[in-house]
Design an enzyme around this catalytic site. Structure first.
Site, short mmCIF file in Angstrom:
data_model
loop_
_atom_site.label_atom_id
_atom_site.label_comp_id
_atom_site.label_asym_id
_atom_site.label_seq_id
_atom_site.Cartn_x
_atom_site.Cartn_y
_atom_site.Cartn_z
N LYS A 225 0.85 -1.20 0.00
CA LYS A 225 0.00 0.00 0.00
C LYS A 225 0.88 1.24 0.00
O LYS A 225 1.82 1.33 0.78
CB LYS A 225 -0.87 0.01 1.26
CG LYS A 225 -1.85 -1.14 1.33
CD LYS A 225 -2.55 -1.19 2.68
CE LYS A 225 -1.67 -1.70 3.78
NZ LYS A 225 -2.31 -1.78 5.09
N ASP A 258 -6.32 -0.13 7.57
CA ASP A 258 -7.08 -1.20 8.26
C ASP A 258 -8.31 -1.59 7.43
O ASP A 258 -8.62 -2.78 7.28
CB ASP A 258 -7.58 -0.73 9.64
CG ASP A 258 -6.48 -0.11 10.48
OD1 ASP A 258 -5.31 -0.46 10.27
OD2 ASP A 258 -6.81 0.73 11.34
P1 ADP Z 1 -1.36 2.45 5.64
O1 ADP Z 1 -2.25 3.30 6.52
O2 ADP Z 1 -1.48 1.00 5.93
O3 ADP Z 1 0.05 2.95 5.51
P2 ADP Z 1 -2.04 3.78 3.16
O4 ADP Z 1 -1.81 5.14 3.71
O5 ADP Z 1 -1.22 3.37 2.01
O6 ADP Z 1 -2.00 2.60 4.23
O7 ADP Z 1 -3.57 3.73 2.76
C1 ADP Z 1 -4.26 2.52 2.61
C2 ADP Z 1 -5.16 2.57 1.41
O8 ADP Z 1 -6.07 3.66 1.57
C3 ADP Z 1 -4.43 2.85 0.12
O9 ADP Z 1 -3.95 1.66 -0.46
C4 ADP Z 1 -5.54 3.46 -0.71
O10 ADP Z 1 -6.36 2.45 -1.25
C5 ADP Z 1 -6.33 4.26 0.32
N1 ADP Z 1 -5.88 5.65 0.34
C6 ADP Z 1 -5.03 6.24 1.22
N2 ADP Z 1 -4.85 7.55 0.91
C7 ADP Z 1 -5.62 7.79 -0.18
C8 ADP Z 1 -5.91 8.95 -0.97
N3 ADP Z 1 -5.35 10.14 -0.72
N4 ADP Z 1 -6.78 8.82 -2.01
C9 ADP Z 1 -7.37 7.64 -2.27
N5 ADP Z 1 -7.14 6.52 -1.58
C10 ADP Z 1 -6.29 6.57 -0.54
#
Ligand code: ADP
Length: 299
Positions: A225, A258
């Site tokens: 991710k 999550d």
């Molecule tokens: P983690 O919190 O596990 O580090 P991420 O920040 O990568 O995970 O976010 C998890 C998922 O949430 C991403 O894979 C995406 O699908 C979604 N996501 C996070 N930020 C965005 C955003 N700015 N726009 C669209 N989807 C998002």
């Protein structure tokens, strides 16, 4: 057949615009359990943790039952209660988190599990999910106990699923966190690394370094991710890059990862491909970041 999710649920107090605090319950693996169960109600999702015997703990257990989670592995402790965190907002609108969790009941889950002679859910468990937070809250002896349990379950054919979810304050130092995270990866069949976590934990600056590292530890299905940059899936079945959904107004990214994991697992457990599962994860995560709070109505 059950899907076991292990971790800690905390009381969440979040400041409202009037300066009052709203009370809820949240925790990384708990959020995932809720989204998984909502998206695949036919699965028996069992949450493994420990809580107190007080009113707040009772409220949490009722809440879990209303969500359809199996609470037979929620152990009770007379002299402990739930951990707590508060989300406060400064004059610039920046949110900050304060925690009171160092003496929570959940830290004793492994000891309570060892005393339980029943453990039917463990006998026929199809998958076991835990995170770097579930591991980080435990004493070193209980970390060993958890990994021994995970190794035993895996030998019996249970699918092991891990999200490193790195929280520096749960570890003595980064070396300790890295060593235990690597050991958890070594036992996992499916893992959900994130680019931010891997940069902080291992200094990995790009996706390739992350995939190489996690593959090197033997994980066969890797779902990387990277926030709004998309998702990369590497599995024996499929290698693909899945774009995220555009979100015009990002309100609160708490629990995006999550929720993603819950959506991904729900789809995979129903037989969908890794690509379809990543699409479902991204769809749910996009909804969650459009609203305040970790657990939102996704209907
Ligand atoms: P983690 O919190 O596990 O580090 P991420 O920040 O990568 O995970 O976010 C998890 C998922 O949430 C991403 O894979 C995406 O699908 C979604 N996501 C996070 N930020 C965005 C955003 N700015 N726009 C669209 N989807 C998002």
């Amino acid at each position: 057949m059950s899907r076991i999710i292990f971790g800690e649920v905390m009381v969440e107090l979040s400041q409202t615009s009037e300066g009052l605090y709203r009370q809820g319950f949240a925790g990384d693996t708990y959020n995932t359990a809720i989204y998984l169960k909502r998206l695949s109600p036919e699965q028996q999702v069992s949450y493994l943790t420990a809580v107190g015997e007080d009113n707040l703990s009772d409220q949490l257990v009722s809440r879990m039952q209303q969500e359809g989670l199996d609470t037979r592995m929620v152990y009770r402790m007379q002299d402990k209660t739930l951990g707590l965190y508060m989300i406060s907002t400064d004059s610039q609108g920046e949110r900050s988190f304060s925690y009171w969790r160092s003496d929570s009941a959940a830290r004793s889950t492994l000891a309570l599990l060892a005393q339980d002679s029943g453990q039917e859910q463990l006998e026929d468990c199809q998958s076991f999910y835990f995170s770097g937070i579930s591991l980080g809250i435990l004493s070193d002896a209980d970390k060993e106990g958890l990994l021994m349990l995970v190794a035993k379950l895996r030998q019996r054919g249970c699918q092991i699923i891990f999200d490193p979810n790195y929280r520096p304050r749960l570890w003595r130092n980064v070396e300790q966190a890295r060593a235990w995270t690597d050991r958890a990866y070594e036992l996992a069949d499916l893992a959900f690394p994130g680019t931010d976590d891997h940069l902080a934990l291992y200094g990995h600056g790009n996706g390739l370094d992350i995939i190489r590292h996690v593959q090197g530890l033997g994980v066969s299905e890797i779902v990387l991710k990277s926030g709004e940059k998309g998702i990369q899936v590497v599995s024996p079945q499929q290698h693909c890059i899945v774009p995220v959904f555009r979100v015009e107004n990002v309100v609160d990214t708490t629990a995006a990862g999550d929720a993603f994991n819950g959506g991904y697992m729900a789809a995979r457990f129903c037989g969908y491909s890794p690509r379809e599962a990543a699409q479902q994860g991204a769809r749910i995560a996009a909804k969650v970041i459009g609203f305040a709070g970790a657990i939102i109505d996704i209907a």
